[in-house]
Design a protein around this motif. Sequence first.
Motif, PDB file in Angstrom:
ATOM      1  N   ILE A   1      88.543  91.157  14.100  1.00 42.60           N
ATOM      2  CA  ILE A   1      89.453  91.319  12.956  1.00 42.60           C
ATOM      3  C   ILE A   1      90.484  90.189  12.949  1.00 42.60           C
ATOM      4  N   ARG A   2      91.052  89.908  14.105  1.00 45.90           N
ATOM      5  CA  ARG A   2      92.059  88.840  14.182  1.00 45.90           C
ATOM      6  C   ARG A   2      91.450  87.482  13.834  1.00 45.90           C
ATOM      7  N   THR A   3      90.218  87.238  14.273  1.00 43.65           N
ATOM      8  CA  THR A   3      89.546  85.971  13.963  1.00 43.65           C
ATOM      9  C   THR A   3      89.322  85.845  12.460  1.00 43.65           C
ATOM     10  N   GLN A   4      88.885  86.931  11.825  1.00 41.64           N
ATOM     11  CA  GLN A   4      88.665  86.908  10.381  1.00 41.64           C
ATOM     12  C   GLN A   4      89.974  86.667   9.639  1.00 41.64           C
ATOM     13  N   ALA A   5      91.055  87.327  10.106  1.00 39.44           N
ATOM     14  CA  ALA A   5      92.364  87.133   9.471  1.00 39.44           C
ATOM     15  C   ALA A   5      92.826  85.688   9.625  1.00 39.44           C
ATOM     16  N   LYS A   6      92.607  85.109  10.801  1.00 40.83           N
ATOM     17  CA  LYS A   6      93.002  83.719  11.038  1.00 40.83           C
ATOM     18  C   LYS A   6      92.241  82.769  10.135  1.00 40.83           C
ATOM     19  N   GLN A   7      90.965  83.038   9.919  1.00 38.05           N
ATOM     20  CA  GLN A   7      90.169  82.197   9.022  1.00 38.05           C
ATOM     21  C   GLN A   7      90.722  82.242   7.599  1.00 38.05           C
ATOM     22  N   LEU A   8      91.101  83.440   7.144  1.00 38.11           N
ATOM     23  CA  LEU A   8      91.679  83.575   5.807  1.00 38.11           C
ATOM     24  C   LEU A   8      93.004  82.825   5.708  1.00 38.11           C
ATOM     25  N   GLN A   9      93.815  82.912   6.746  1.00 37.58           N
ATOM     26  CA  GLN A   9      95.104  82.214   6.746  1.00 37.58           C
ATOM     27  C   GLN A   9      94.907  80.700   6.726  1.00 37.58           C
ATOM     28  N   THR A  10      93.928  80.225   7.487  1.00 38.78           N
ATOM     29  CA  THR A  10      93.632  78.788   7.502  1.00 38.78           C
ATOM     30  C   THR A  10      93.159  78.318   6.138  1.00 38.78           C
ATOM     31  N   GLN A  11      92.284  79.119   5.500  1.00 41.83           N
ATOM     32  CA  GLN A  11      91.802  78.774   4.163  1.00 41.83           C
ATOM     33  C   GLN A  11      92.951  78.755   3.157  1.00 41.83           C
ATOM     34  N   ALA A  12      93.872  79.716   3.296  1.00 45.96           N
ATOM     35  CA  ALA A  12      95.022  79.777   2.388  1.00 45.96           C
ATOM     36  C   ALA A  12      95.897  78.538   2.538  1.00 45.96           C
ATOM     37  N   GLU A  13      96.143  78.140   3.764  1.00 50.63           N
ATOM     38  CA  GLU A  13      96.951  76.945   4.018  1.00 50.63           C
ATOM     39  C   GLU A  13      96.252  75.696   3.489  1.00 50.63           C
ATOM     40  N   GLN A  14      94.926  75.645   3.635  1.00 53.15           N
ATOM     41  CA  GLN A  14      94.179  74.480   3.174  1.00 53.15           C
ATOM     42  C   GLN A  14      94.177  74.386   1.650  1.00 53.15           C
ATOM     43  N   LEU A  15      94.123  75.542   0.994  1.00 53.31           N
ATOM     44  CA  LEU A  15      94.188  75.566  -0.473  1.00 53.31           C
ATOM     45  C   LEU A  15      95.458  74.900  -0.978  1.00 53.31           C
TER      46      LEU A  15
END
Length: 464
Positions: free
Chosen positions: A435-449
């Motif tokens: 769950i934490r890994t999936q959340a981190k991926q979403l946060q990284t994608q958000a920052e990259q956007l």
Amino acid sequence: MSQFNNQRTDNLKIFTLNFSDINGRLDPLYYYSVNNLEIVNKTIYPIKKLCQVIDMQRGRFGHRPRNEPKLYGGEYPFIQTGDIVRASQSNGKITYSQTLNELGLKTSRLFDKPVVVITIAANIGDTAILDYPACFPDSLIGMTPKNNELTLQYINLYFKFIKSYLEDLAPQSAQKNINYQQLSPVPIVVPPLEIQDKAVELYEKALHESQQQQQQAQALLASIDTYLLTELGITLPEQDNSLEKRMFRVSFQQITGERFDAPIQMSQFSLHSTKYPMKRLTQSFIFNPKTIIDTKICSFIPMEKISDESGSITSVAETIEPSTSLGYTQFQDNDLLWARITPCMQNGKSAVATGLINGVGLGSTEYLIFRALHENNIHYLHAILRLCYLRRSAMLYFGGATGHQRVSPIFFKRMKIPLPPIQKQNEIAEHIQAIRTQAKQLQTQAEQLLANAKAHIEQMILGQ
């Protein structure tokens, strides 16, 4: 002079300046910033000084003391620096928590038309659009276009690209601040209105998508507690704060050798499981174990290296020499570091140490250390100790001065936790990590956007 020229110099820190460009300030950092503001130096569009295209009015609140109650509680919103910072970070509407009455209005100034509000004290360069009548103090400046060359939305966006430049304008002092005279000559790029509108539209779209992904990440992280409690068969007790429940009796035997605090004795803290046996925490995990460090160097993990959001150590690369660094908390790989001091404890600063240099580390004296016994999973314990319910209950065991309160070891020494078989502990720990890994991926994608949008907008402002 020839001797100077032959010396090795840093060309990035040496630059020339026309005397006519010096505007009452002989400050190398200021002119270095101007010369290196790429968005200004490389644009094909006109460049103006703020004072040429923007009207600026400083807020006002002249009464002392500022917290005089008779000035507050009316119909006029009173905006503070923190309100602008929060709105700037979210690109949302400015909210407020204070209002002025008629008497307060007389010592302030009402801005009754839409303005871009910028922070100029402590927090430098945060901006947000104020679209309703309100007052604010002199730590904020209201900005409006002088003509139709600029839109409010573009002004608000532009300042996001020059925030670090504005911070360099502030004199180095105990509290940074800038004033109207320093803002006036700040350069602003003036692209065509259609470019301004497209840039704003692009940023708002990217920000909306980024915020959606951040919200999804937060929802995932918030789901961890529910998952853990469900898997362990734990139903949290309902808090009954009625007068009847706040009056109770405790036998002397129950408080002997313990704390005499009424809230602790009234506390119904329990992690009782309907699925697994309950064990004292200290029977399955060592509390503050002794660690022998006999290496020349080891990792140093200060409090700021632990992320309260992800529950992980952000870097183990910083080193320290144990022989000359007495007094720090000692630990080793696979130990759980749990911050006991406020506000770090409430925020969830805790992490399992892995990949330490030479397998050992030193860190803050405010860490409590846990080590697994009998093949138990330390990540399973970490999940339990990060429960919001547990951290709220730990606050009852605070001791020490206000602002530096620490959780008493008694809280853990008397604590019982569910102890499922190691296979189930592993399953729970792995699921939570996923769950934490999936959340981190979403946060990284958000920052990259947002990063991609800002890069695109910068090219638009440059005219490329």
